[in-house]
Design a protein around this motif. Structure first.
Motif, PDB file in Angstrom:
ATOM      1  N   PHE A  49      92.175  40.527  55.809  1.00 57.17           N
ATOM      2  CA  PHE A  49      90.790  40.889  55.494  1.00 57.17           C
ATOM      3  C   PHE A  49      90.733  42.345  55.037  1.00 57.17           C
ATOM      4  O   PHE A  49      91.485  43.200  55.525  1.00 57.17           O
ATOM      5  N   GLU A  50      89.791  42.631  54.112  1.00 53.34           N
ATOM      6  CA  GLU A  50      89.573  44.033  53.735  1.00 53.34           C
ATOM      7  C   GLU A  50      88.901  44.772  54.894  1.00 53.34           C
ATOM      8  O   GLU A  50      89.116  45.952  55.123  1.00 53.34           O
ATOM      9  N   LYS A  51      88.102  44.010  55.638  1.00 51.56           N
ATOM     10  CA  LYS A  51      87.352  44.610  56.745  1.00 51.56           C
ATOM     11  C   LYS A  51      87.012  43.500  57.737  1.00 51.56           C
ATOM     12  O   LYS A  51      86.666  42.394  57.327  1.00 51.56           O
ATOM     13  N   ILE A  68      85.811  40.298  55.682  1.00 50.85           N
ATOM     14  CA  ILE A  68      85.456  40.278  54.259  1.00 50.85           C
ATOM     15  C   ILE A  68      86.751  40.220  53.448  1.00 50.85           C
ATOM     16  O   ILE A  68      87.695  40.983  53.694  1.00 50.85           O
ATOM     17  N   TYR A  69      86.781  39.302  52.477  1.00 50.19           N
ATOM     18  CA  TYR A  69      87.919  39.163  51.567  1.00 50.19           C
ATOM     19  C   TYR A  69      87.342  39.021  50.159  1.00 50.19           C
ATOM     20  O   TYR A  69      86.514  38.136  49.913  1.00 50.19           O
ATOM     21  N   THR A  75      85.143  33.346  58.034  1.00 47.30           N
ATOM     22  CA  THR A  75      85.363  33.364  59.487  1.00 47.30           C
ATOM     23  C   THR A  75      86.610  32.563  59.830  1.00 47.30           C
ATOM     24  O   THR A  75      86.814  31.470  59.299  1.00 47.30           O
ATOM     25  N   ILE A  76      87.431  33.124  60.708  1.00 43.20           N
ATOM     26  CA  ILE A  76      88.581  32.391  61.259  1.00 43.20           C
ATOM     27  C   ILE A  76      88.270  32.101  62.725  1.00 43.20           C
ATOM     28  O   ILE A  76      87.870  33.008  63.463  1.00 43.20           O
ATOM     29  N   PHE A 277      92.501  31.774  51.633  1.00 44.79           N
ATOM     30  CA  PHE A 277      91.340  32.658  51.398  1.00 44.79           C
ATOM     31  C   PHE A 277      90.805  32.452  49.974  1.00 44.79           C
ATOM     32  O   PHE A 277      89.601  32.330  49.766  1.00 44.79           O
ATOM     33  N   ASP A 278      91.711  32.441  48.978  1.00 40.11           N
ATOM     34  CA  ASP A 278      91.270  32.302  47.582  1.00 40.11           C
ATOM     35  C   ASP A 278      90.599  30.950  47.346  1.00 40.11           C
ATOM     36  O   ASP A 278      89.623  30.862  46.607  1.00 40.11           O
ATOM     37  N   THR A 279      91.130  29.907  47.967  1.00 39.62           N
ATOM     38  CA  THR A 279      90.495  28.583  47.840  1.00 39.62           C
ATOM     39  C   THR A 279      89.056  28.659  48.333  1.00 39.62           C
ATOM     40  O   THR A 279      88.124  28.146  47.688  1.00 39.62           O
TER      41      THR A 279
END
Ligand code: R1P
Length: 297
Positions: A49-51, A68-69, A75-76, A277-279
């Motif tokens: 995550f970026e944050k 945030i990505y 959410t994980i 994440f990209d999906t």
């Protein structure tokens, strides 16, 4: 969370709107969700995550990390193991999220196909394998089968296809196998593991389920509940409100009894996280129709 703070016996929430087991409230959970079994896997993924904007461990073992990505909230949630934990997770997160949800399970599994430890199974459908309890304890039901193998429930087709493509780019196409996942109510008896401490009658179970589901590739313990709840979720205009799919790291080769090394397991998580994440971030949440792949039966 103290029981006396719970407001309703039907769907318990506390005074601040937190659910009883997952302990999530409105605003904690994004519409794009990843669920894993192991909290260490959740933490490892969250490093991408970026944050991180929210983190909480519940008294019943659920860990929530929202981050945030590429400017999109994800959410994980790590849920532990088994059908009940998946049921708690899906129902309690659904209760506090507005609008459509997309859920990807990133779990581990045993391979009953050519996939070897470290490979990734993309489960385009899942079915249940349930110990037929009465068969074992009610003599009148001894002639009923020892295990119930349900029909398949399809994953969301578009989501599954996108996930498969991205995982193939990241892991190499030769390490991705797609097929139907058997979701068992035990790690042991209903996954065909043999033992001498209990009456299990499971010697032929794996060949039976392969006969019923010819595209059977893996065994684990949560995917069918996820797909079942997604298929029965109630959204606008009779469409489901949840779309779901799964990527499963092969931990064990059930035919050769080989097991994944810690290095292989870490490497799979590192290689799959961005693909998952990209999906999710590329998924259009407004188009919420179900996209079945394998059909039922
Ligand atoms: C069993 O060891 C656990 O591992 C698999 C099974 O489904 C079960 O939960 O998945 P996770 O690695 O996601 O927990």
């Amino acid at each position: 969370m103290p029981i006396h703070e719970m407001k309703s016996a039907n769907f318990p929430i506390d005074a601040e709107g937190r659910t009883y087991h997952v302990e999530c409230k409105r605003g904690d959970i994004a519409n794009r969700v990843i669920t894993v079994g192991d909290p260490a896997r959740a933490r490892a993924m969250a490093t991408k995550f970026e944050k991180t904007v929210f983190q909480h461990s519940s008294h019943r073992g659920f860990l929530i990390i929202t981050g945030i990505y590429k400017k999109v909230p994800i959410t994980i949630v790590s849920i532990g193991m088994g059908l009940s934990m998946m049921d708690f997770f899906v129902r309690e997160t659904r209760a506090v999220v507005d609008g459509p949800m997309v859920i990807i399970r990133f779990g581990s599994c045993g391979s009953i196909c050519s996939a070897v430890p470290g490979d990734i199974i993309v489960a385009d459908s899942s079915y249940g394998i349930i110990r037929n309890y009465d068969h074992f304890t009610n003599p009148a039901k001894k002639s009923d089968p020892a295990y119930i193998i349900t029909d398949k429930v399809a994953a969301d087709a578009r989501l599954t296809e996108k996930l498969e493509t991205k995982l193939a780019e990241s892991m190499g196409k030769e390490h991705i196998v797609k097929g139907s996942n058997g979701c068992a109510d035990s790690f042991y008896s209903s996954q065909g593991r043999l033992g001498s401490d209990f009456v299990d009658e499971n010697e032929t179970l794996i060949s039976e389920l392969k006969e019923k589901h010819t595209d059977a590739v893996s065994l684990e313990m949560e995917a069918h509940m996820l797909y079942h709840l997604a298929a029965t979720s109630i959204g606008p205009d009779n469409t489901p409100s949840i779309r779901a799919t799964c990527a499963l790291i092969v931990y064990a080769d059930r035919s050769g009894d080989k097991f994944i090394t810690p290095e292989q397991a870490n490497s799979a998580v590192i290689h799959c996280t961005n693909a998952i994440f990209d999906t999710l971030v590329e998924e259009d949440l407004d188009e919420q129709a179900l996209h079945p792949t394998a059909g039922s039966g």
